[in-house]
Scaffold this active site. Structure first.
Site, PDB file in Angstrom:
ATOM      1  N   VAL A   1      -2.387  11.888   5.044  1.00 42.70           N
ATOM      2  CA  VAL A   1      -3.599  12.858   5.369  1.00 42.70           C
ATOM      3  C   VAL A   1      -2.339  13.791   6.435  1.00 42.70           C
ATOM      4  O   VAL A   1      -2.588  14.940   6.540  1.00 42.70           O
ATOM      5  CB  VAL A   1      -4.280  12.723   5.747  1.00 42.70           C
ATOM      6  CG1 VAL A   1      -5.205  12.776   4.653  1.00 42.70           C
ATOM      7  CG2 VAL A   1      -5.375  12.023   7.294  1.00 42.70           C
TER       8      VAL A   1
ATOM      9  N   CYS B   1     -15.260  24.206   2.559  1.00 38.74           N
ATOM     10  CA  CYS B   1     -15.818  24.787   2.678  1.00 38.74           C
ATOM     11  C   CYS B   1     -17.224  23.832   1.976  1.00 38.74           C
ATOM     12  O   CYS B   1     -16.937  23.052   0.567  1.00 38.74           O
ATOM     13  CB  CYS B   1     -16.539  26.252   1.718  1.00 38.74           C
ATOM     14  SG  CYS B   1     -18.287  26.305   2.173  1.00 38.74           S
TER      15      CYS B   1
ATOM     16  N   ASN C   1       7.742  -3.196   4.856  1.00 39.46           N
ATOM     17  CA  ASN C   1       6.125  -3.221   6.331  1.00 39.46           C
ATOM     18  C   ASN C   1       6.468  -3.682   7.320  1.00 39.46           C
ATOM     19  O   ASN C   1       7.636  -5.150   6.962  1.00 39.46           O
ATOM     20  CB  ASN C   1       5.142  -3.691   5.388  1.00 39.46           C
ATOM     21  CG  ASN C   1       3.782  -3.439   6.379  1.00 39.46           C
ATOM     22  OD1 ASN C   1       3.849  -4.073   7.290  1.00 39.46           O
ATOM     23  ND2 ASN C   1       3.119  -2.751   5.503  1.00 39.46           N
TER      24      ASN C   1
ATOM     25  N   CYS D   1     -16.673  28.956   6.970  1.00 43.87           N
ATOM     26  CA  CYS D   1     -15.457  29.286   6.079  1.00 43.87           C
ATOM     27  C   CYS D   1     -16.392  30.360   5.614  1.00 43.87           C
ATOM     28  O   CYS D   1     -17.196  31.166   6.531  1.00 43.87           O
ATOM     29  CB  CYS D   1     -16.891  29.024   4.388  1.00 43.87           C
ATOM     30  SG  CYS D   1     -16.001  29.567   2.659  1.00 43.87           S
TER      31      CYS D   1
ATOM     32  N   CYS E   1     -19.298  26.714  -1.419  1.00 43.31           N
ATOM     33  CA  CYS E   1     -19.221  27.155  -2.064  1.00 43.31           C
ATOM     34  C   CYS E   1     -17.898  26.054  -2.691  1.00 43.31           C
ATOM     35  O   CYS E   1     -17.386  26.799  -3.135  1.00 43.31           O
ATOM     36  CB  CYS E   1     -18.774  28.430  -1.511  1.00 43.31           C
ATOM     37  SG  CYS E   1     -17.300  28.371  -0.917  1.00 43.31           S
TER      38      CYS E   1
ATOM     39  N   CYS F   1     -18.008  32.576   3.787  1.00 39.43           N
ATOM     40  CA  CYS F   1     -19.725  32.426   2.490  1.00 39.43           C
ATOM     41  C   CYS F   1     -20.457  32.253   4.201  1.00 39.43           C
ATOM     42  O   CYS F   1     -21.004  32.609   3.714  1.00 39.43           O
ATOM     43  CB  CYS F   1     -19.509  31.388   1.441  1.00 39.43           C
ATOM     44  SG  CYS F   1     -19.517  30.245   2.233  1.00 39.43           S
TER      45      CYS F   1
ATOM     46  N   HIS G   1      -5.590  10.931  -1.096  1.00 37.05           N
ATOM     47  CA  HIS G   1      -7.043  11.190   0.751  1.00 37.05           C
ATOM     48  C   HIS G   1      -6.811  11.828   1.607  1.00 37.05           C
ATOM     49  O   HIS G   1      -6.994  12.195   2.204  1.00 37.05           O
ATOM     50  CB  HIS G   1      -6.812  10.175   1.717  1.00 37.05           C
ATOM     51  CG  HIS G   1      -6.421   8.302   1.330  1.00 37.05           C
ATOM     52  ND1 HIS G   1      -6.620   7.022   1.754  1.00 37.05           N
ATOM     53  CD2 HIS G   1      -7.790   8.380  -0.073  1.00 37.05           C
ATOM     54  CE1 HIS G   1      -6.423   6.456   1.298  1.00 37.05           C
ATOM     55  NE2 HIS G   1      -7.292   6.911  -0.307  1.00 37.05           N
TER      56      HIS G   1
ATOM     57  N   GLN H   1      -1.244   7.983   0.798  1.00 39.21           N
ATOM     58  CA  GLN H   1      -2.564   7.499   1.855  1.00 39.21           C
ATOM     59  C   GLN H   1      -2.403   8.484   2.673  1.00 39.21           C
ATOM     60  O   GLN H   1      -3.383   8.483   3.022  1.00 39.21           O
ATOM     61  CB  GLN H   1      -2.757   6.732   1.466  1.00 39.21           C
ATOM     62  CG  GLN H   1      -2.771   5.475   0.543  1.00 39.21           C
ATOM     63  CD  GLN H   1      -2.654   3.872   0.775  1.00 39.21           C
ATOM     64  OE1 GLN H   1      -4.087   2.939   1.610  1.00 39.21           O
ATOM     65  NE2 GLN H   1      -1.680   3.406   1.020  1.00 39.21           N
TER      66      GLN H   1
HETATM   67  P1  OAD Z   1      -3.468   0.707   8.255  1.00 36.24           P
HETATM   68  O1  OAD Z   1      -3.250   0.766   8.964  1.00 36.24           O
HETATM   69  O2  OAD Z   1      -4.025  -0.133   7.001  1.00 36.24           O
HETATM   70  O3  OAD Z   1      -1.812   0.525   7.761  1.00 36.24           O
HETATM   71  C1  OAD Z   1      -0.489   0.122   8.114  1.00 36.24           C
HETATM   72  C2  OAD Z   1       0.148  -0.657   8.082  1.00 36.24           C
HETATM   73  O4  OAD Z   1       1.436  -0.137   7.992  1.00 36.24           O
HETATM   74  C3  OAD Z   1      -0.081  -1.929   8.333  1.00 36.24           C
HETATM   75  O5  OAD Z   1       0.603  -2.897   7.635  1.00 36.24           O
HETATM   76  C4  OAD Z   1       1.522  -2.215   8.783  1.00 36.24           C
HETATM   77  O6  OAD Z   1       1.774  -3.577   9.375  1.00 36.24           O
HETATM   78  C5  OAD Z   1       2.464  -0.788   8.930  1.00 36.24           C
HETATM   79  N1  OAD Z   1       3.417  -0.392   9.551  1.00 36.24           N
HETATM   80  C6  OAD Z   1       3.760   0.201  11.624  1.00 36.24           C
HETATM   81  N2  OAD Z   1       4.155   0.420  11.985  1.00 36.24           N
HETATM   82  C7  OAD Z   1       5.316   0.460  10.811  1.00 36.24           C
HETATM   83  C8  OAD Z   1       6.669   0.691  10.403  1.00 36.24           C
HETATM   84  N3  OAD Z   1       7.357   1.425  11.387  1.00 36.24           N
HETATM   85  N4  OAD Z   1       7.026   0.871   9.337  1.00 36.24           N
HETATM   86  C9  OAD Z   1       7.083  -0.100   7.850  1.00 36.24           C
HETATM   87  N5  OAD Z   1       5.511  -0.764   8.806  1.00 36.24           N
HETATM   88  C10 OAD Z   1       4.285  -0.284   9.664  1.00 36.24           C
HETATM   89  O7  OAD Z   1      -2.694   2.466   7.335  1.00 36.24           O
HETATM   90  P2  OAD Z   1      -2.984   2.801   5.599  1.00 36.24           P
HETATM   91  O8  OAD Z   1      -2.510   1.199   5.039  1.00 36.24           O
HETATM   92  O9  OAD Z   1      -2.115   3.999   5.512  1.00 36.24           O
HETATM   93  O10 OAD Z   1      -8.300   6.404   4.869  1.00 36.24           O
HETATM   94  O11 OAD Z   1      -4.887   2.765   5.841  1.00 36.24           O
HETATM   95  C11 OAD Z   1      -5.152   3.057   4.308  1.00 36.24           C
HETATM   96  C12 OAD Z   1      -6.010   4.222   4.337  1.00 36.24           C
HETATM   97  O12 OAD Z   1      -7.300   3.370   5.520  1.00 36.24           O
HETATM   98  C13 OAD Z   1      -6.163   5.324   5.512  1.00 36.24           C
HETATM   99  O13 OAD Z   1      -5.759   7.120   4.085  1.00 36.24           O
HETATM  100  C14 OAD Z   1      -7.421   5.988   5.717  1.00 36.24           C
HETATM  101  C15 OAD Z   1      -8.010   4.607   6.535  1.00 36.24           C
HETATM  102  O14 OAD Z   1      -8.969   4.016   6.274  1.00 36.24           O
HETATM  103  C16 OAD Z   1      -9.177   7.553   4.951  1.00 36.24           C
HETATM  104  O15 OAD Z   1      -9.306   8.252   5.643  1.00 36.24           O
HETATM  105  C17 OAD Z   1      -9.957   7.799   3.653  1.00 36.24           C
END
Ligand code: OAD
Length: 245
Positions: free
Chosen positions: A106, A130, A216, A151, A133, A153, A122, A104
């Site tokens: 970026v 762009c 986690n 871009c 285009c 364009c 993601h 997930q």
């Molecule tokens: P979150 O910030 O929601 O969750 C991060 C997770 O990592 C939590 O469950 C923490 O407990 C855990 N964590 C923190 N430090 C850690 C470590 N050192 N080792 C292991 N685990 C650890 O991030 P995501 O789940 O990635 O979407 O969030 C999902 C999506 O929400 C992202 O891709 C982004 C965001 O909005 C978009 O931008 C579309």
């Protein structure tokens, strides 16, 4: 799950017996590289509102503001280095012919650690697209000098990431579903498992027969349903499962 074995021993055994393995990563795997997560302590969504920055409506309203935020994040990510967790997953890919990394994130740290088969559900902050285009290109400069960038364009470019309210890139998503279904073991690392459809890959893999392992530092909504939930940080856990070559 009751077991007399240490989590690392059990997981190593499952990995050793699996032909097809997948990993789903979230912001937590990059936390120890110094990149803020979204929802934990110091998380971006605790300071910033996604509705102001990371939706199609926010971008249409104020592209400059949205771009300034992404440009700031590019700067933070550019100074970060992949950590032992990213490196261990790259090593796992090198050892197996059926390994898929679903992320997930970026930030591009998996690429920089050496992973090659990566499905970025993601998108990628280093890609620009762009708004007219739809051409996409890579721009790895830590800071873009002119915002919003354009871009060739002449139209405005947007970050190549998925915003709230948008669909996931179809080809990437269908490949991710395929990999989750085919996996005999799914490692779920550093994600709050709150954002769908990505979080749905966990249940999908499990119902298709995969052993699901969560790594986690905190409990999440999937902790109770997975086969093994290991309360450990990515850099502590992953090198124990996949020792460096
Ligand atoms: P979150 O910030 O929601 O969750 C991060 C997770 O990592 C939590 O469950 C923490 O407990 C855990 N964590 C923190 N430090 C850690 C470590 N050192 N080792 C292991 N685990 C650890 O991030 P995501 O789940 O990635 O979407 O969030 C999902 C999506 O929400 C992202 O891709 C982004 C965001 O909005 C978009 O931008 C579309």
């Amino acid at each position: 799950m009751l077991s007399h074995q240490a989590p690392a021993d059990t997981i190593r055994e499952w990995l050793a017996n699996a032909v097809s393995i997948a990993a789903l990563t979230g912001a937590g795997i990059s936390a120890e590289s110094g990149i803020p997560t979204f929802r934990g302590p110091g998380g971006l969504w605790r300071t910033y509102r996604a509705e102001d920055l990371a939706t199609p409506q926010a971008f249409a309203r104020d592209p400059q503001l949205s771009w300034e935020w992404y440009n700031w994040r590019r700067g933070i990510i550019a100074t970060a280095e992949p950590n032992a967790g990213h490196v261990a997953l790259a090593e796992l890919e090198r050892r197996l012919s059926h390994f898929t990394l679903l992320t997930q994130n970026v930030d591009g740290l998996h690429d920089r650690a050496g992973s090659r088969r990566i499905l970025k559900v993601h998108g990628d902050i280093w890609t620009l697209r762009c708004t007219v285009c739809t051409r996409a290109w890579r721009d790895a400069r830590p800071s873009l000098p002119v915002l919003p960038p354009k871009c060739a364009c002449g139209a405005m470019a947007r970050p190549g990431v998925v915003w709230f309210g948008e669909g996931l890139p179809e080809d990437v998503w269908s490949a991710a579903v395929e990999a989750a279904r085919a996996a005999q073991v799914l490692l779920v690392i550093g994600t709050s498992a709150l954002v769908y459809p990505a979080a749905g890959l966990v249940q999908l893999a499990q119902s298709a027969g995969a052993k699901v392992v969560e790594i986690n530092v905190a409990e999440t909504p999937v902790s109770a349903m997975v086969d093994l939930s290991w309360r450990a940080s990515a850099t502590a856990a992953l090198p124990q499962l996949i020792p460096p070559a």
